[in-house]
Design an enzyme around this catalytic site. Structure first.
Site, PDB file in Angstrom:
ATOM      1  N   GLU A 214       0.360  -0.972   0.139  1.00  0.00           N
ATOM      2  CA  GLU A 214       0.021   0.214  -0.060  1.00  0.00           C
ATOM      3  C   GLU A 214       1.126   1.587  -0.068  1.00  0.00           C
ATOM      4  O   GLU A 214       0.144   2.391  -0.271  1.00  0.00           O
ATOM      5  CB  GLU A 214      -0.426   0.017   0.738  1.00  0.00           C
ATOM      6  CG  GLU A 214      -2.237  -0.617   1.453  1.00  0.00           C
ATOM      7  CD  GLU A 214      -2.072  -2.102   1.499  1.00  0.00           C
ATOM      8  OE1 GLU A 214      -0.114  -2.778   2.309  1.00  0.00           O
ATOM      9  OE2 GLU A 214      -2.278  -3.221   1.574  1.00  0.00           O
TER      10      GLU A 214
ATOM     11  N   PHE B  49      -9.981  -7.370  16.352  1.00  0.00           N
ATOM     12  CA  PHE B  49      -9.140  -7.446  15.636  1.00  0.00           C
ATOM     13  C   PHE B  49      -8.664  -6.456  14.080  1.00  0.00           C
ATOM     14  O   PHE B  49     -10.070  -5.822  13.533  1.00  0.00           O
ATOM     15  CB  PHE B  49      -9.628  -8.724  14.436  1.00  0.00           C
ATOM     16  CG  PHE B  49      -9.360  -9.617  13.351  1.00  0.00           C
ATOM     17  CD1 PHE B  49      -8.460 -10.324  13.371  1.00  0.00           C
ATOM     18  CD2 PHE B  49      -9.487  -9.332  12.464  1.00  0.00           C
ATOM     19  CE1 PHE B  49      -7.510 -10.805  11.959  1.00  0.00           C
ATOM     20  CE2 PHE B  49      -9.115 -10.122  11.166  1.00  0.00           C
ATOM     21  CZ  PHE B  49      -8.516 -10.898  11.038  1.00  0.00           C
ATOM     22  N   GLN B  50      -7.739  -6.122  14.171  1.00  0.00           N
ATOM     23  CA  GLN B  50      -7.087  -5.415  12.766  1.00  0.00           C
ATOM     24  C   GLN B  50      -7.747  -3.858  13.742  1.00  0.00           C
ATOM     25  O   GLN B  50      -7.099  -3.528  13.180  1.00  0.00           O
ATOM     26  CB  GLN B  50      -7.304  -5.539  11.220  1.00  0.00           C
ATOM     27  CG  GLN B  50      -6.881  -6.922  11.261  1.00  0.00           C
ATOM     28  CD  GLN B  50      -7.322  -6.922   9.330  1.00  0.00           C
ATOM     29  OE1 GLN B  50      -8.289  -6.447   8.982  1.00  0.00           O
ATOM     30  NE2 GLN B  50      -6.594  -7.632   8.357  1.00  0.00           N
TER      31      GLN B  50
ATOM     32  N   VAL C 243      16.091   8.352  -2.834  1.00  0.00           N
ATOM     33  CA  VAL C 243      17.011   9.303  -2.411  1.00  0.00           C
ATOM     34  C   VAL C 243      18.185   8.515  -1.749  1.00  0.00           C
ATOM     35  O   VAL C 243      17.922   7.401  -1.900  1.00  0.00           O
ATOM     36  CB  VAL C 243      15.424   9.881  -0.590  1.00  0.00           C
ATOM     37  CG1 VAL C 243      16.744   9.500   0.219  1.00  0.00           C
ATOM     38  CG2 VAL C 243      14.492  10.695  -0.905  1.00  0.00           C
TER      39      VAL C 243
ATOM     40  N   PHE D  90      24.554   6.475   0.654  1.00  0.00           N
ATOM     41  CA  PHE D  90      24.594   8.370   1.399  1.00  0.00           C
ATOM     42  C   PHE D  90      24.587   8.222   2.501  1.00  0.00           C
ATOM     43  O   PHE D  90      25.258   9.041   3.335  1.00  0.00           O
ATOM     44  CB  PHE D  90      23.272   8.851   1.113  1.00  0.00           C
ATOM     45  CG  PHE D  90      23.006  10.541   0.743  1.00  0.00           C
ATOM     46  CD1 PHE D  90      23.520  11.065   0.112  1.00  0.00           C
ATOM     47  CD2 PHE D  90      22.285  11.267   1.951  1.00  0.00           C
ATOM     48  CE1 PHE D  90      23.243  12.287   0.362  1.00  0.00           C
ATOM     49  CE2 PHE D  90      21.772  12.474   1.814  1.00  0.00           C
ATOM     50  CZ  PHE D  90      22.240  12.674   1.303  1.00  0.00           C
TER      51      PHE D  90
HETATM   52  C1  LIG Z   1      19.112  13.147  -0.142  1.00  0.00           C
HETATM   53  C2  LIG Z   1      18.177  14.797  -0.276  1.00  0.00           C
HETATM   54  C3  LIG Z   1      19.097  16.130  -0.483  1.00  0.00           C
HETATM   55  C4  LIG Z   1      18.552  17.066  -0.921  1.00  0.00           C
HETATM   56  N1  LIG Z   1      19.199  18.398  -0.855  1.00  0.00           N
HETATM   57  C5  LIG Z   1      19.203  19.226  -1.279  1.00  0.00           C
HETATM   58  C6  LIG Z   1      19.861  20.721  -1.912  1.00  0.00           C
HETATM   59  O1  LIG Z   1      21.054  20.054  -1.155  1.00  0.00           O
HETATM   60  N2  LIG Z   1      19.122  21.224  -2.005  1.00  0.00           N
HETATM   61  C7  LIG Z   1      17.734  22.006  -2.747  1.00  0.00           C
HETATM   62  O2  LIG Z   1      17.800  23.148  -2.586  1.00  0.00           O
HETATM   63  N3  LIG Z   1      17.098  21.230  -1.906  1.00  0.00           N
HETATM   64  C8  LIG Z   1      17.448  19.857  -1.376  1.00  0.00           C
HETATM   65  N4  LIG Z   1      16.709  18.969  -1.006  1.00  0.00           N
HETATM   66  C9  LIG Z   1      15.221  19.025  -1.459  1.00  0.00           C
HETATM   67  C10 LIG Z   1      15.009  19.986  -0.287  1.00  0.00           C
HETATM   68  O3  LIG Z   1      14.715  18.857   0.802  1.00  0.00           O
HETATM   69  C11 LIG Z   1      13.409  20.381  -0.517  1.00  0.00           C
HETATM   70  O4  LIG Z   1      12.652  19.350  -0.431  1.00  0.00           O
HETATM   71  C12 LIG Z   1      13.182  21.287  -1.703  1.00  0.00           C
HETATM   72  O5  LIG Z   1      15.072  22.754  -1.063  1.00  0.00           O
HETATM   73  C13 LIG Z   1      12.494  22.600  -1.125  1.00  0.00           C
HETATM   74  O6  LIG Z   1      12.500  22.910  -2.360  1.00  0.00           O
HETATM   75  P1  LIG Z   1      11.129  24.113  -2.344  1.00  0.00           P
HETATM   76  O7  LIG Z   1      11.847  25.757  -1.303  1.00  0.00           O
HETATM   77  O8  LIG Z   1      11.284  25.000  -4.219  1.00  0.00           O
HETATM   78  O9  LIG Z   1       9.893  23.293  -2.850  1.00  0.00           O
HETATM   79  P2  LIG Z   1       9.066  23.630  -1.011  1.00  0.00           P
HETATM   80  O10 LIG Z   1       9.143  22.935   0.434  1.00  0.00           O
HETATM   81  O11 LIG Z   1       7.490  22.812  -1.561  1.00  0.00           O
HETATM   82  O12 LIG Z   1       8.731  24.886  -1.044  1.00  0.00           O
HETATM   83  C14 LIG Z   1       7.789  25.228  -2.102  1.00  0.00           C
HETATM   84  C15 LIG Z   1       7.216  26.778  -1.777  1.00  0.00           C
HETATM   85  O13 LIG Z   1       6.005  27.362  -2.325  1.00  0.00           O
HETATM   86  C16 LIG Z   1       4.937  27.704  -2.349  1.00  0.00           C
HETATM   87  N5  LIG Z   1       3.974  28.360  -3.197  1.00  0.00           N
HETATM   88  C17 LIG Z   1       3.596  26.833  -3.891  1.00  0.00           C
HETATM   89  N6  LIG Z   1       2.735  27.175  -5.200  1.00  0.00           N
HETATM   90  C18 LIG Z   1       3.059  28.916  -5.284  1.00  0.00           C
HETATM   91  C19 LIG Z   1       2.766  30.141  -5.986  1.00  0.00           C
HETATM   92  N7  LIG Z   1       1.888  29.759  -7.158  1.00  0.00           N
HETATM   93  N8  LIG Z   1       3.335  31.236  -5.865  1.00  0.00           N
HETATM   94  C20 LIG Z   1       3.755  31.506  -4.904  1.00  0.00           C
HETATM   95  N9  LIG Z   1       4.494  30.583  -3.868  1.00  0.00           N
HETATM   96  C21 LIG Z   1       4.171  29.015  -4.168  1.00  0.00           C
HETATM   97  C22 LIG Z   1       4.847  27.311  -1.491  1.00  0.00           C
HETATM   98  O14 LIG Z   1       3.829  27.804  -0.220  1.00  0.00           O
HETATM   99  C23 LIG Z   1       5.589  26.363  -0.457  1.00  0.00           C
HETATM  100  O15 LIG Z   1       6.123  27.608   0.177  1.00  0.00           O
HETATM  101  C24 LIG Z   1      17.355  17.678  -0.847  1.00  0.00           C
HETATM  102  C25 LIG Z   1      16.533  16.165  -0.830  1.00  0.00           C
HETATM  103  C26 LIG Z   1      16.808  15.074  -0.779  1.00  0.00           C
HETATM  104  C27 LIG Z   1      16.366  13.834  -0.192  1.00  0.00           C
HETATM  105  C1  LIG Z   2      12.466   4.973   4.228  1.00  0.00           C
HETATM  106  C2  LIG Z   2      13.528   5.347   4.788  1.00  0.00           C
HETATM  107  N1  LIG Z   2      14.680   4.391   5.490  1.00  0.00           N
HETATM  108  C3  LIG Z   2      15.955   5.220   6.081  1.00  0.00           C
HETATM  109  C4  LIG Z   2      16.064   6.459   5.339  1.00  0.00           C
HETATM  110  C5  LIG Z   2      17.656   6.801   5.527  1.00  0.00           C
HETATM  111  N2  LIG Z   2      18.632   6.596   4.615  1.00  0.00           N
HETATM  112  C6  LIG Z   2      18.341   7.816   4.112  1.00  0.00           C
HETATM  113  S1  LIG Z   2      19.356   7.943   2.592  1.00  0.00           S
HETATM  114  C7  LIG Z   2      19.720   6.199   2.626  1.00  0.00           C
HETATM  115  C8  LIG Z   2      20.524   5.069   1.872  1.00  0.00           C
HETATM  116  C9  LIG Z   2      19.642   4.610   0.890  1.00  0.00           C
HETATM  117  O1  LIG Z   2      20.768   3.851   0.108  1.00  0.00           O
HETATM  118  P1  LIG Z   2      20.252   3.799  -1.309  1.00  0.00           P
HETATM  119  O2  LIG Z   2      18.696   3.443  -2.387  1.00  0.00           O
HETATM  120  O3  LIG Z   2      20.688   2.249  -1.808  1.00  0.00           O
HETATM  121  O4  LIG Z   2      20.834   4.230  -2.478  1.00  0.00           O
HETATM  122  P2  LIG Z   2      22.673   5.182  -2.385  1.00  0.00           P
HETATM  123  O5  LIG Z   2      22.933   6.416  -1.328  1.00  0.00           O
HETATM  124  O6  LIG Z   2      23.713   3.731  -2.357  1.00  0.00           O
HETATM  125  O7  LIG Z   2      22.669   5.501  -3.588  1.00  0.00           O
HETATM  126  C10 LIG Z   2      18.835   5.640   4.158  1.00  0.00           C
HETATM  127  C11 LIG Z   2      18.934   4.271   5.097  1.00  0.00           C
HETATM  128  C12 LIG Z   2      15.364   6.720   4.333  1.00  0.00           C
HETATM  129  N3  LIG Z   2      15.631   8.339   4.436  1.00  0.00           N
HETATM  130  N4  LIG Z   2      13.946   6.244   4.329  1.00  0.00           N
END
Ligand SMILES: Cc1cc2nc3c(=O)[nH]c(=O)nc-3n(C[C@H](O)[C@H](O)[C@H](O)COP(=O)(O)OP(=O)(O)OC[C@H]3O[C@@H](n4cnc5c(N)ncnc54)[C@H](O)[C@@H]3O)c2cc1C
Ligand SMILES: Cc1ncc(C[n+]2csc(CCOP(=O)(O)OP(=O)(O)O)c2C)c(N)n1
Ligand SMILES: [Mg+2]
Length: 575
Positions: A51, A113-114, A383, A468
């Site tokens: 799911e 149950f559940q 991720v 990562f």
């Molecule tokens: C492993 C990992 C590493 C990451 N590293 C980075 C990184 O180095 N750099 C990076 O940037 N991100 C990174 N991210 C992503 C980060 O966590 C955020 O998701 C991202 O920075 C959010 O981007 P945002 O602010 O544009 O979007 P959002 O967080 O979605 O924010 C959007 C904003 O815009 C507003 N909005 C929406 N529509 C409108 C509109 N029409 N007009 C005006 N306002 C509006 C919303 O209200 C909100 O406040 C990473 C994610 C992961 C999983």
């Molecule tokens: C559901 C969940 N569990 C654990 C984590 C912590 N976490 C972030 S990245 C990562 C490793 C991801 O490994 P993989 O998919 O092999 O990608 P890699 O970084 O090795 O390319 C983990 C365990 C998470 N973000 N989400």
């Protein structure tokens, strides 16, 4: 609709609102709903094996189409499995309705149950979560849920006991039409004038552009042009901002470019447009911050801002433009663009094939994928390091889309998001960039690709580790532990599941394998044995400094000591 069941009314209401599928796993408590769908041709059940995948798939569908998408789980454990995907959808502002079937209504409260309480369980990942305890609540509660999901952009949940779904409906369908168009939201004239005044008083303006810039590309560029401003983007802003953009100077943040960081740090005014960029350490320390966001509650949420206005980016910029005095001095813009060119060069140098005997650079895989994919491909990246490679090496163009679990950062998102994407867009190329850890986490849904005949392409970055996390451990001074993966042969598993399964273990095998998979008419998986040591660091520095700075940033970000990053940057290590 006399003689119809509550479930029939529910399905009719969904269809009228444009819903064409429900993602889920069938179950006893959902029988009335699946039975109602079975009898119709205008809506289908889209089965998955877990799911959580259903919720991710619905989230992807909603993000790509901008319309309501629906997932469902049976009572107790069935709908509990939705939760992680629902958190992701909610934090991505994806309009998703979750139907959480409930145990028989006379048993609620007895520890049956559940038994769980979905209306309480899902509260934290929804705008609305209510129990339907009698037929008279339908279709009203469902309609409120749907409207809430769409107009507040997030998740709404209805908990529906199986017995109530089977009871006769007491009302007919109301013919609900969901609001499709956003109201035009723009700041008051006084606020616009103040905004223009602040911009006029600044000499070095940088724009930080986020996901809220969707659909505002032209306006954004006109403004940047008038202000001679470099544009830095966030990861969620990448697909809307980076392409055809002569002002683009890269992304900021841990995975970003030093040029993005610098363009913000060296500005005297930073204009935040539609962004909720979460990492406070990367906001500039001395610039005036001015913010435009559709939601008032977002203003100043990450760092204090000197001035904020509520408005849609496109509407606000359009209204602001006539008030903005064009700037003549382009030195700030030129410097940022030169910085960016250098950073980009550094990144590109890492994305090479290497010698025949060298390990495969993951950057090379991502770069090749970018080159080989169709102009309107939809990418979903897991991720982990696949997010890094997607952020740095995929080129957006206004047609392509990039999905990830960017705000919730859950592993294993790419495959189920690709399933939702391919169902919504059967004719587009859909590519999942999966980690070996991520793919294994929801591996069962590899089977869904054959079950639903979805020609999704999966590229597995097989580094035999949770790479990562490994990096995070090293950066924080821990000895990496518990991150090794003893992997199966994913290509063989894919073949067993009825997919085309390919593997590349040397650099020269990567291109032919990717080509073959992308050209294959059905689902395909390519596992690529990539170098696990590849470092995820900002480029442009000599290697020693890269290591020092990169690891330092990682450490500081994950431990929250952002001030140290800024101090370090001030010593000009980044230059
Ligand atoms: C492993 C990992 C590493 C990451 N590293 C980075 C990184 O180095 N750099 C990076 O940037 N991100 C990174 N991210 C992503 C980060 O966590 C955020 O998701 C991202 O920075 C959010 O981007 P945002 O602010 O544009 O979007 P959002 O967080 O979605 O924010 C959007 C904003 O815009 C507003 N909005 C929406 N529509 C409108 C509109 N029409 N007009 C005006 N306002 C509006 C919303 O209200 C909100 O406040 C990473 C994610 C992961 C999983
Ligand atoms: C559901 C969940 N569990 C654990 C984590 C912590 N976490 C972030 S990245 C990562 C490793 C991801 O490994 P993989 O998919 O092999 O990608 P890699 O970084 O090795 O390319 C983990 C365990 C998470 N973000 N989400
Ligand atoms: Mg891995």
């Amino acid at each position: 609709m006399p003689g119809t069941r509550v479930a029939d009314l529910l399905v009719e209401t969904l269809v009228t609102a444009g819903v064409r599928r429900i993602h889920g796993v069938a179950g006893d408590s959902l029988n009335a709903i699946t039975d109602s769908i079975r009898a119709r041709r205008d809506i289908v059940w889209a089965p998955v094996r877990h799911e959580e995948s259903a919720a991710f798939a619905a989230g992807a569908e909603a993000q790509l189409t901008g319309r309501l998408a629906v997932c469902a789980g049976s009572c107790g454990p069935g709908n509990l499995h939705l939760i992680n995907g629902l958190f992701d959808a909610h934090r991505s502002r994806a309009p998703v309705l979750a139907i959480a079937a409930q145990i028989p209504s006379p048993e609620i409260g007895s520890g049956y149950f559940q038994e769980t309480h979905p209306d309480q369980l899902f509260r934290e990942c929804s705008h609305y979560a209510e129990l339907v305890s009698q037929p008279e609540q339908m279709p009203r509660v469902l309609e409120i849920a749907m409207r809430t999901a769409v107009s507040r952009e997030g998740v709404a949940v209805i908990a529906l006991p199986g017995d109530v779904a089977l009871r006769p409906a007491t009302a007919g369908p109301s013919g609900l039409r969901l609001p499709e168009l956003r109201p035009r939201v723009r700041p008051s004239d006084a606020d616009l004038a103040r905004l223009a005044e602040l911009l006029a008083g600044a000499t070095r303006v940088t724009i930080l552009a986020g996901a809220g810039c969707a659909g505002a590309h032209d306006a954004l560029l006109s403004l940047a042009d008038r202000l001679q401003a470099p544009i830095v983007h966030t990861l969620r802003g990448k697909e809307w901002v980076e392409y055809s953009n002569p002002h683009d100077v890269g992304m900021t943040g841990l995975l970003g470019f030093s040029s993005g960081y610098h363009a913000l740090e060296s500005a005297d005014l930073v204009l935040l447009l539609g962004t909720d960029f979460p990492y406070r350490q990367f906001y500039p320390t001395s610039a005036t911050l001015v913010q435009v966001d559709l939601r008032g509650e977002q203003i100043g949420r990450r760092v204090p801002v000197q001035f904020g206005v509520v408005g849609d980016v496109g509407e606000t910029v359009a209204a602001l433009l006539p008030l903005v005095t064009p700037k003549r001095d382009d030195r700030h813009l030129r410097a940022a663009l030169a910085d960016y060119a250098k950073a980009r060069e550094g990144l590109d140098a890492l994305a090479t094939e290497g010698s025949a005997s060298s390990k495969i650079h993951p950057q090379y895989v991502a770069r090749l994928l970018d080159r080989l994919a169709k102009p309107d491909a939809i990418f979903a990246c897991d991720v982990g390091t696949p997010t890094v490679w997607a952020a740095r090496y995929l080129t957006m163009n206004g047609q392509r889309r990039l999905l990830g679990s960017f705000n919730h950062a859950s592993m294993a998102n790419a495959l189920p998001q690709a399933i939702g994407a391919q169902l919504a867009f059967p004719d587009r190329q859909v590519i999942a960039m999966s980690g070996d850890g991520g793919l294994a986490m929801l591996l069962g849904d590899l089977l869904t690709l054959r079950q639903l005949d979805l020609p999704v392409k999966i590229v597995v970055f097989k580094n035999d580790s949770l790479a990562f996390v490994n990096l995070e451990m090293e950066a924080a001074g821990f000895v990496p532990y518990a991150t090794d993966l003893k992997n199966p042969n994913f290509a063989a598993i894919a073949t067993g599941a009825g997919l085309l399964g390919l593997s590349a273990t040397t650099p020269d095998q990567v291109q032919p394998a990717l080509r073959q998979a992308l050209d294959h008419p059905g689902p395909a998986l390519v596992e690529v044995a990539v170098d696990r040591q590849e470092i995820v660091l900002p480029p442009t520095l000599d290697l020693d400094l890269v290591r020092k700075f990169g690891l330092f940033v990682v450490r500081a970000v994950f431990s929250g000591r952002g001030d140290e990053v800024v101090d370090l940057a001030k010593t000009s290590l980044l230059r």
